[in-house]
Scaffold this motif. Structure first.
Motif, mmCIF file in Angstrom:
data_model
loop_
_atom_site.group_PDB
_atom_site.id
_atom_site.type_symbol
_atom_site.label_atom_id
_atom_site.label_comp_id
_atom_site.label_asym_id
_atom_site.label_seq_id
_atom_site.Cartn_x
_atom_site.Cartn_y
_atom_site.Cartn_z
ATOM 1 N N GLN A 24 -10.799 -2.487 -9.767
ATOM 2 C CA GLN A 24 -9.588 -3.410 -10.638
ATOM 3 C C GLN A 24 -9.454 -4.500 -9.291
ATOM 4 O O GLN A 24 -10.222 -3.909 -8.014
ATOM 5 N N LEU A 25 -8.315 -6.040 -9.285
ATOM 6 C CA LEU A 25 -8.647 -6.634 -7.904
ATOM 7 C C LEU A 25 -6.847 -7.122 -8.636
ATOM 8 O O LEU A 25 -6.587 -6.638 -8.952
ATOM 9 N N ILE A 26 -6.236 -6.879 -7.603
ATOM 10 C CA ILE A 26 -4.598 -6.832 -7.043
ATOM 11 C C ILE A 26 -4.467 -7.936 -6.517
ATOM 12 O O ILE A 26 -5.241 -8.758 -6.035
ATOM 13 N N VAL A 69 -3.100 -7.978 -12.515
ATOM 14 C CA VAL A 69 -4.127 -6.879 -11.878
ATOM 15 C C VAL A 69 -5.482 -7.433 -12.563
ATOM 16 O O VAL A 69 -5.672 -7.770 -14.357
ATOM 17 N N ARG A 70 -6.462 -7.645 -12.468
ATOM 18 C CA ARG A 70 -7.642 -8.304 -12.789
ATOM 19 C C ARG A 70 -9.788 -7.381 -12.889
ATOM 20 O O ARG A 70 -9.337 -6.680 -11.751
ATOM 21 N N SER A 71 -9.590 -7.401 -14.096
ATOM 22 C CA SER A 71 -11.315 -6.374 -13.899
ATOM 23 C C SER A 71 -12.390 -7.306 -13.926
ATOM 24 O O SER A 71 -11.831 -7.802 -14.670
ATOM 25 N N LYS A 129 -7.252 -4.734 0.658
ATOM 26 C CA LYS A 129 -6.057 -3.613 0.519
ATOM 27 C C LYS A 129 -6.271 -3.935 -1.809
ATOM 28 O O LYS A 129 -6.082 -2.591 -2.066
ATOM 29 N N ASP A 130 -5.965 -5.223 -1.465
ATOM 30 C CA ASP A 130 -6.436 -5.432 -2.940
ATOM 31 C C ASP A 130 -7.697 -4.876 -4.000
ATOM 32 O O ASP A 130 -8.069 -5.379 -5.332
ATOM 33 N N GLU A 166 -6.866 -17.964 -5.509
ATOM 34 C CA GLU A 166 -6.551 -16.654 -5.738
ATOM 35 C C GLU A 166 -7.737 -15.824 -5.230
ATOM 36 O O GLU A 166 -7.087 -14.247 -3.894
ATOM 37 N N ARG A 188 -1.715 -11.442 -5.803
ATOM 38 C CA ARG A 188 -0.539 -11.622 -5.172
ATOM 39 C C ARG A 188 -0.828 -13.216 -5.606
ATOM 40 O O ARG A 188 -1.558 -13.839 -4.952
ATOM 41 N N ASP A 238 -9.661 -2.187 -5.965
ATOM 42 C CA ASP A 238 -9.466 -1.260 -5.981
ATOM 43 C C ASP A 238 -11.204 -0.710 -7.137
ATOM 44 O O ASP A 238 -11.043 -0.972 -7.738
ATOM 45 N N PHE A 270 2.637 -11.885 -9.912
ATOM 46 C CA PHE A 270 1.346 -11.127 -9.494
ATOM 47 C C PHE A 270 1.088 -10.746 -11.273
ATOM 48 O O PHE A 270 1.351 -9.818 -12.728
#
Length: 181
Positions: free
Chosen positions: A161-163, A173-175, A153-154, A146, A165, A156, A171
């Motif tokens: 946060q991390l997207i 989102v993790r902080s 772009k993943d 991962e 994929r 933020d 799918f």
């Protein structure tokens, strides 16, 4: 990096058909490899008999053999069971009866893990990309694949946060939880 085994467009061999079925379901390549390993081992254990000619009794014998002769752990036996249940219930559409087999009693080993101080020490001694990946793994709980698949772009920064994929389970989102590095 693992490269999936090529499959003919119209597979004729049994294991190629299973492999194709797994891929059509979108399962992870590691799962494919694991399931095929246990299916092959099951077939070899029973003298190369075709799985359609076998059933619950043969699965029970194999799972019991793993514990009694191969000294398999609980998790090893469970993975083999999952592979065979998948083979019979999903692929062959022949659900297995209530299985009765010798279950492993081998105690589970607790993993040895770093303390927070040890993890910080290791990360402080890394540099560049290695340090960044180690911080992501430790701070967010990402799996290695991962973290390695992350794109600019993943990330933020505003939302912290991390997207994720193509992660295990889909799918998400993790902080990050630890910013002490």
């Amino acid at each position: 990096m693992d490269i999936p085994t090529p499959i003919p467009a119209q597979p004729t061999r049994f294991l190629d058909k299973v492999r194709s079925f797994i891929r059509l379901r979108g399962m992870a390549y590691k799962t494919e490899k694991t399931y095929l390993f246990w299916i092959k081992r099951f077939i070899r254990f029973h003298g190369l008999q075709h799985p359609e000619a076998m059933g619950s009794a043969e699965v029970e014998a194999f799972l019991s053999h793993l514990v009694l002769q191969a000294n398999a752990s609980v998790s090893t036996q469970r993975v083999a069971l999952n592979a065979l249940v998948f083979l019979y219930r999903e692929f062959l559409s022949q659900p297995l009866d209530d299985l009765k087999f010798e279950q492993s009693r081998k105690p589970a080993k607790l993993p040895t893990v770093f303390s927070a101080e040890e993890a910080s020490s290791v990360i402080r001694n890394l540099s560049g990309d290695y340090r960044l990946v180690a911080m992501l793994l430790y701070g967010s709980g990402l799996r290695i694949n991962e973290a390695l698949r992350l794109r600019v772009k993943d990330v933020d920064f505003d939302m912290q946060q991390l997207i994720v994929r193509s992660g295990k389970g889909g799918f998400g989102v993790r902080s990050p939880v630890d910013e002490s590095f």
